[in-house]
Every structure is written in C-alpha cells, then in structure tokens.
Design a protein around this motif. Structure first.
Motif, PDB file in Angstrom:
ATOM      1  N   UNK A 171      43.361  59.650  -7.267  1.00 32.61           N
ATOM      2  CA  UNK A 171      43.226  61.040  -6.813  1.00 32.61           C
ATOM      3  C   UNK A 171      42.092  61.175  -5.800  1.00 32.61           C
ATOM      4  N   UNK A 172      41.028  60.392  -5.970  1.00 30.87           N
ATOM      5  CA  UNK A 172      39.915  60.424  -5.006  1.00 30.87           C
ATOM      6  C   UNK A 172      40.383  59.899  -3.649  1.00 30.87           C
ATOM      7  N   UNK A 173      41.167  58.823  -3.676  1.00 30.02           N
ATOM      8  CA  UNK A 173      41.693  58.248  -2.436  1.00 30.02           C
ATOM      9  C   UNK A 173      42.696  59.192  -1.781  1.00 30.02           C
ATOM     10  N   UNK A 174      43.508  59.841  -2.599  1.00 29.52           N
ATOM     11  CA  UNK A 174      44.502  60.794  -2.080  1.00 29.52           C
ATOM     12  C   UNK A 174      43.813  61.965  -1.380  1.00 29.52           C
ATOM     13  N   UNK A 175      42.744  62.484  -1.991  1.00 28.70           N
ATOM     14  CA  UNK A 175      42.006  63.599  -1.386  1.00 28.70           C
ATOM     15  C   UNK A 175      41.399  63.179  -0.053  1.00 28.70           C
ATOM     16  N   UNK A 176      40.829  61.965  -0.020  1.00 27.83           N
ATOM     17  CA  UNK A 176      40.242  61.464   1.228  1.00 27.83           C
ATOM     18  C   UNK A 176      41.300  61.350   2.324  1.00 27.83           C
ATOM     19  N   UNK A 177      42.439  60.762   1.975  1.00 27.92           N
ATOM     20  CA  UNK A 177      43.496  60.561   2.984  1.00 27.92           C
ATOM     21  C   UNK A 177      44.061  61.898   3.473  1.00 27.92           C
ATOM     22  N   UNK A 178      44.143  62.845   2.563  1.00 26.70           N
ATOM     23  CA  UNK A 178      44.633  64.174   2.936  1.00 26.70           C
ATOM     24  C   UNK A 178      43.692  64.808   3.960  1.00 26.70           C
ATOM     25  N   UNK A 179      42.404  64.754   3.679  1.00 28.75           N
ATOM     26  CA  UNK A 179      41.412  65.328   4.597  1.00 28.75           C
ATOM     27  C   UNK A 179      41.417  64.589   5.939  1.00 28.75           C
ATOM     28  N   UNK A 180      41.604  63.273   5.878  1.00 28.03           N
ATOM     29  CA  UNK A 180      41.622  62.479   7.110  1.00 28.03           C
ATOM     30  C   UNK A 180      42.845  62.823   7.959  1.00 28.03           C
ATOM     31  N   UNK A 181      43.983  63.020   7.323  1.00 27.77           N
ATOM     32  CA  UNK A 181      45.189  63.427   8.055  1.00 27.77           C
ATOM     33  C   UNK A 181      44.996  64.777   8.734  1.00 27.77           C
TER      34      UNK A 181
END
Length: 299
Positions: free
Chosen positions: A260-270
């Motif tokens: 979930x931490x990685x998903x949040x990071x990738x979402x923000x990066x997108x």
C-alpha cells in the motif's frame, strides 16, 4: 518501474561534494528521500563507508552491503524492509536504525549475532514490536547490545531475559507464523488489486468522441445505443471523473503494508508526471501560437 531512481555513480558523486566528489574514499553519504527501490553498487564503489543514510526510500530488502567492512552506522528507517538479513559482513557495525519498516519476522534479528560490535538497534514502528516478549527476545538474542529502541539495557534485564530465552523463542515463533499467514493474505490481496487496476486501464481506451470504449469496432447493442444516447445528452466531465477516482483512491480503507505504501507513492508519481506533461503541452501550444502570430504579422 520507469521512474524508480537507481543508485548511480553520478548520484553518489553529487552527494559527495564534501569529499570533492571522490567516491572511492567516501566515508559518509546521504541518499535519503530519493525514491530508491534497491541497494546496489555501494559495496563495490564505496568500500571506505563508515556512515550510510538510506532512510525514507522504498527499499524492500537489505542487500549488497556485505563488503562494507568499515560501516559503523546504517540508517534504513522508513523503508519497506520485512527481514533483517545480509549484514554479517558488516563487521564494524555499531548502530542499525530500522525505525518504521515492516519487520515481522522477529527471528531474523538473530542474524545480527555475528555483528559483535553492534551497540544500538532501533525497531520502533515495526510489526514485530507488537509481539508478546519482543524486548526480552531481542535482549537475550543479542548479548552485545547496549540499547534497544533508545532504552538502555541494564545488567539485571539481560540476565533475566537470557534465562527465559527458550520460552521467549517459542512464543515468538508462534506469533511470527500467525503474522506471516496474514502477510501472505495481504500480498495476495495486493496482487489481485493490482491485476484489477491493470485490467481497468486496458479496458478504458479513448474513442473518437473522447468517451471510453473497450473496442469501438464492436457492433452496438440496443443497450449500448441507449447508454450512448444518455452520454450524448449528459456528457461526462473528465475532470469530475478524475476527481471521483482520486477521492475513491484516498478514502478506500486499506492496511498499512509495503504494497500500500508503494501503491500510494506510484499514484502520486503518476499524478505528478501527468501534471508535468500537461504543463509541457500547454507551453508547446503557447509557443506555436506565438510563432503563428509572428509569421502572420510578417506576412
């Protein structure tokens, strides 16, 4: 991942200004908050390192540090680490900070027995600290420690802990198995969720009129024709759709896990990259408009 920052020679040189950008004799380097997802090269390029800061990244595993024989302090706080491993070769290690990671395999702390100079260990904010008998187990398993989670280990505490080590080890093993079972479920759930998101992205292809179609060449059924008519009469606002998806992403409850931490990071990066692309397109359009106006004026 396309935007994952790798540890490169150039990155280390930029972080070695205090050492005249010389990396092979570097004794301290700070690579914190760089979106790094893997430790690599440091044990070949920077063998003189004594202090290494890698906190607040996305690192899931301790690796490629075994040849850092002079390393005294390793800071890996705020990462995605689940197991303590591959530090046996760091024979000078005195201080290890793993604050707020995902270490649930408490038994892996015993791998630090080989680090005979280790004096300070930080595990605050890891799942294993919730285990019954956590502190007793760590204190008994690592007799060389002087301090655990900023609390000094007294002589009487060490004696008491060592006397009950076998019982503590048994209780830890039981709790660890239960934790690993839950983690397996979390990983499976994350895998299904990711597969669902990818499927949704594939299905949402833009049609000629800006709406979304799976395949614009399919024969239109009466139901689809009715939906198309409703869409024509009440066209969707792409910005409203995006806002809705954004609300759903942040307000949908989920466990705090490495995934979930990685998903949040990738979402923000997108989101950040989409905004940058939009800005670039706007600038390009304005430049072309200015050139057109200039040429019109010349003519």
């Amino acid at each position: 991942i396309g935007w994952m920052l790798r540890i490169t020679e150039d990155l280390i040189r930029r972080r070695a200004e205090h050492n005249e950008c010389e990396i092979f004799s570097l004794e301290e380097v700070s690579l914190h908050q760089q979106d790094i997802e893997r430790i690599e090269h440091l044990d070949r390029w920077c063998k003189e390192l004594r202090i290494l800061y890698l906190q607040n990244n996305l690192i899931p595993r301790i690796e490629n540090v075994g040849r850092l024989k002079k390393l005294e302090y390793l800071n890996l706080a705020l990462n995605n680490i689940e197991v303590i491993e591959n530090l046996e070769g760091c024979e000078s290690l005195q201080k290890l900070d793993l604050t707020v990671n995902f270490v649930g395999r408490l038994s892996s702390v015993e791998s630090l027995r080989h680090n005979i100079h280790l004096r300070e260990l930080f595990l605050v904010g890891n799942p294993c600290t919730q285990f019954e008998g956590y502190r007793q187990f760590v204190v008994a398993a690592l007799p060389q420690l002087k301090s655990l989670d900023r609390t000094e280990i007294s002589r009487s505490e060490r004696i008491q802990a060592s006397q009950g080590l076998e019982e503590a080890r048994r209780r830890v093993a039981e709790q660890e198995q239960e934790y690993l079972r839950r983690r397996a479920e979390e990983k499976e759930e994350a895998r299904r969720k990711e597969a669902g998101v990818e499927e949704e992205k594939k299905e949402r292809k833009p049609g000629f009129d800006g709406r979304w179609y799976t395949d614009i060449n399919n024969t239109v059924s009466p139901e689809s024709e009715k939906e198309n008519q409703e869409l024509n009469e009440n066209p969707k606002n792409p910005e409203e759709d995006e806002e809705q998806r954004e609300r759903e992403f942040w307000h949908t409850p989920c466990s705090f896990t490495p995934e979930s931490r990685l998903e949040a990071y990738r979402h923000l990066e997108e989101k950040r990259r989409a905004k940058e692309n939009s800005r670039s397109q706007t600038v390009g359009f304005l430049c072309r408009s200015e050139i057109t106006i200039c040429l019109t004026g010349i003519n």
